[in-house]
Write a protein that holds these residues in place. Sequence first.
Motif, PDB file in Angstrom:
ATOM      1  N   UNK A 131       0.817  -1.207   0.000  1.00 61.94           N
ATOM      2  CA  UNK A 131       0.000   0.000   0.000  1.00 61.94           C
ATOM      3  C   UNK A 131       0.851   1.258   0.000  1.00 61.94           C
ATOM      4  N   UNK A 132       1.906   1.281   0.814  1.00 61.35           N
ATOM      5  CA  UNK A 132       2.738   2.478   0.954  1.00 61.35           C
ATOM      6  C   UNK A 132       3.613   2.732  -0.257  1.00 61.35           C
ATOM      7  N   UNK A 133       4.184   1.674  -0.824  1.00 57.19           N
ATOM      8  CA  UNK A 133       5.155   1.834  -1.915  1.00 57.19           C
ATOM      9  C   UNK A 133       4.492   1.859  -3.281  1.00 57.19           C
ATOM     10  N   UNK A 134       3.496   0.979  -3.476  1.00 59.03           N
ATOM     11  CA  UNK A 134       2.856   0.881  -4.797  1.00 59.03           C
ATOM     12  C   UNK A 134       1.472   1.524  -4.847  1.00 59.03           C
ATOM     13  N   UNK A 135       0.871   1.729  -3.676  1.00 65.59           N
ATOM     14  CA  UNK A 135      -0.456   2.324  -3.647  1.00 65.59           C
ATOM     15  C   UNK A 135      -1.560   1.360  -4.020  1.00 65.59           C
ATOM     16  N   UNK A 136      -1.286   0.051  -3.933  1.00 63.61           N
ATOM     17  CA  UNK A 136      -2.281  -0.953  -4.283  1.00 63.61           C
ATOM     18  C   UNK A 136      -3.074  -1.354  -3.049  1.00 63.61           C
ATOM     19  N   UNK A 137      -4.371  -1.524  -3.235  1.00 65.85           N
ATOM     20  CA  UNK A 137      -5.199  -2.012  -2.139  1.00 65.85           C
ATOM     21  C   UNK A 137      -5.230  -3.539  -2.109  1.00 65.85           C
ATOM     22  N   UNK A 138      -5.111  -4.149  -3.300  1.00 61.87           N
ATOM     23  CA  UNK A 138      -5.152  -5.612  -3.360  1.00 61.87           C
ATOM     24  C   UNK A 138      -3.801  -6.194  -2.986  1.00 61.87           C
ATOM     25  N   UNK A 139      -3.814  -7.284  -2.275  1.00 65.52           N
ATOM     26  CA  UNK A 139      -2.592  -7.893  -1.765  1.00 65.52           C
ATOM     27  C   UNK A 139      -1.872  -8.676  -2.851  1.00 65.52           C
ATOM     28  N   UNK A 140      -0.581  -8.442  -3.006  1.00 61.33           N
ATOM     29  CA  UNK A 140       0.235  -9.150  -3.984  1.00 61.33           C
ATOM     30  C   UNK A 140       1.565  -9.502  -3.333  1.00 61.33           C
ATOM     31  N   UNK A 141       1.614 -10.650  -2.698  1.00 64.78           N
ATOM     32  CA  UNK A 141       2.811 -11.057  -1.963  1.00 64.78           C
ATOM     33  C   UNK A 141       4.019 -11.174  -2.873  1.00 64.78           C
ATOM     34  N   UNK A 142       3.826 -11.669  -4.084  1.00 63.87           N
ATOM     35  CA  UNK A 142       4.954 -11.904  -4.980  1.00 63.87           C
ATOM     36  C   UNK A 142       5.669 -10.608  -5.344  1.00 63.87           C
ATOM     37  N   UNK A 143       4.908  -9.550  -5.592  1.00 61.05           N
ATOM     38  CA  UNK A 143       5.502  -8.264  -5.947  1.00 61.05           C
ATOM     39  C   UNK A 143       6.405  -7.756  -4.829  1.00 61.05           C
ATOM     40  N   UNK A 144       5.936  -7.851  -3.606  1.00 61.56           N
ATOM     41  CA  UNK A 144       6.737  -7.408  -2.466  1.00 61.56           C
ATOM     42  C   UNK A 144       7.962  -8.298  -2.298  1.00 61.56           C
ATOM     43  N   UNK A 145       7.771  -9.596  -2.360  1.00 57.97           N
ATOM     44  CA  UNK A 145       8.877 -10.539  -2.130  1.00 57.97           C
ATOM     45  C   UNK A 145      10.001 -10.359  -3.143  1.00 57.97           C
ATOM     46  N   UNK A 146       9.637 -10.182  -4.411  1.00 60.63           N
ATOM     47  CA  UNK A 146      10.653 -10.021  -5.457  1.00 60.63           C
ATOM     48  C   UNK A 146      11.472  -8.755  -5.223  1.00 60.63           C
ATOM     49  N   UNK A 147      10.797  -7.662  -4.909  1.00 59.52           N
ATOM     50  CA  UNK A 147      11.507  -6.401  -4.716  1.00 59.52           C
ATOM     51  C   UNK A 147      12.320  -6.385  -3.427  1.00 59.52           C
ATOM     52  N   UNK A 148      11.811  -7.016  -2.375  1.00 61.42           N
ATOM     53  CA  UNK A 148      12.588  -7.117  -1.140  1.00 61.42           C
ATOM     54  C   UNK A 148      13.840  -7.945  -1.385  1.00 61.42           C
ATOM     55  N   UNK A 149      13.709  -9.038  -2.142  1.00 57.70           N
ATOM     56  CA  UNK A 149      14.844  -9.890  -2.441  1.00 57.70           C
ATOM     57  C   UNK A 149      15.934  -9.135  -3.209  1.00 57.70           C
ATOM     58  N   UNK A 150      15.510  -8.346  -4.201  1.00 56.14           N
ATOM     59  CA  UNK A 150      16.471  -7.566  -4.993  1.00 56.14           C
ATOM     60  C   UNK A 150      17.144  -6.500  -4.135  1.00 56.14           C
ATOM     61  N   UNK A 151      16.375  -5.810  -3.330  1.00 53.75           N
ATOM     62  CA  UNK A 151      16.931  -4.785  -2.448  1.00 53.75           C
ATOM     63  C   UNK A 151      17.900  -5.399  -1.452  1.00 53.75           C
ATOM     64  N   UNK A 152      17.530  -6.519  -0.870  1.00 54.40           N
ATOM     65  CA  UNK A 152      18.410  -7.186   0.093  1.00 54.40           C
ATOM     66  C   UNK A 152      19.749  -7.569  -0.555  1.00 54.40           C
TER      67      UNK A 152
END
Length: 226
Positions: free
Chosen positions: A179-200
């Motif tokens: 919600x904070x980064x993408x502004x999406x209301x619908x939950x998308x675990x994969x989108x968060x996981x992929x970007x967290x993995x790349x950032x890490x």
Amino acid sequence: MVQGEPRILLVEDAEAIRLSVEVALRAAGFAVRTLPDGERLEAELARFRPDLVVLDVLLPGRDGFALLRVVRRHRAAGVVMLTARDGVEDRLRGLGEGADDYLVKPFVLAELVARVTAVLRRTGRAQPAVEVGDLVVDLDAGLALCRGERVELTVTEWKLLAYLAVHRDRVVGKAQILSAVWGYDEYSANLVEVNVSTLRRKLEAHGPRLLHTVRGQGYVLRGDRP
């Protein structure tokens, strides 16, 4: 070291604009409250104690100019005014009555965030850099340094890191991040996981692990082991 996010009060009657601006400001690391008009402005100024107020000019009831005078009576807060009218007279009136900046609709959200940050900097209320171990996240300059070396990030990775940095030492869930980064209301675990993995991966190229996974809860940015 962060002493708390700068507080932004947004007064905007158009719901779509209000929501998009709120998401953009939260993603940039600000604490945000919103109002659809100026009816509860005085109470919110006392309760929330904003560092900056974003005011739409064309509001139902009291207009933005009237509310600007209210803000000036109650708080030494920065003020950025928004309007659909691009006449010079309106801009001069707003600035003449004490606004710190004036933005004409339609505007790019990134520009509004930049204007808000600039006003906070001038008034001495800008968010300081966040230090997590050897990592320094300069929210004002928009860059991350690890052991003095710049970490090259995409725009999305920067937004993600900035959000985690503002909430350092606190576990944030995937839905909150989305919600904070993408502004999406619908939950998308994969989108968060992929970007967290790349950032890490990018952070760990410069030093020890700072971005931790808390199983079943979310993620946390901190210098020690979870």
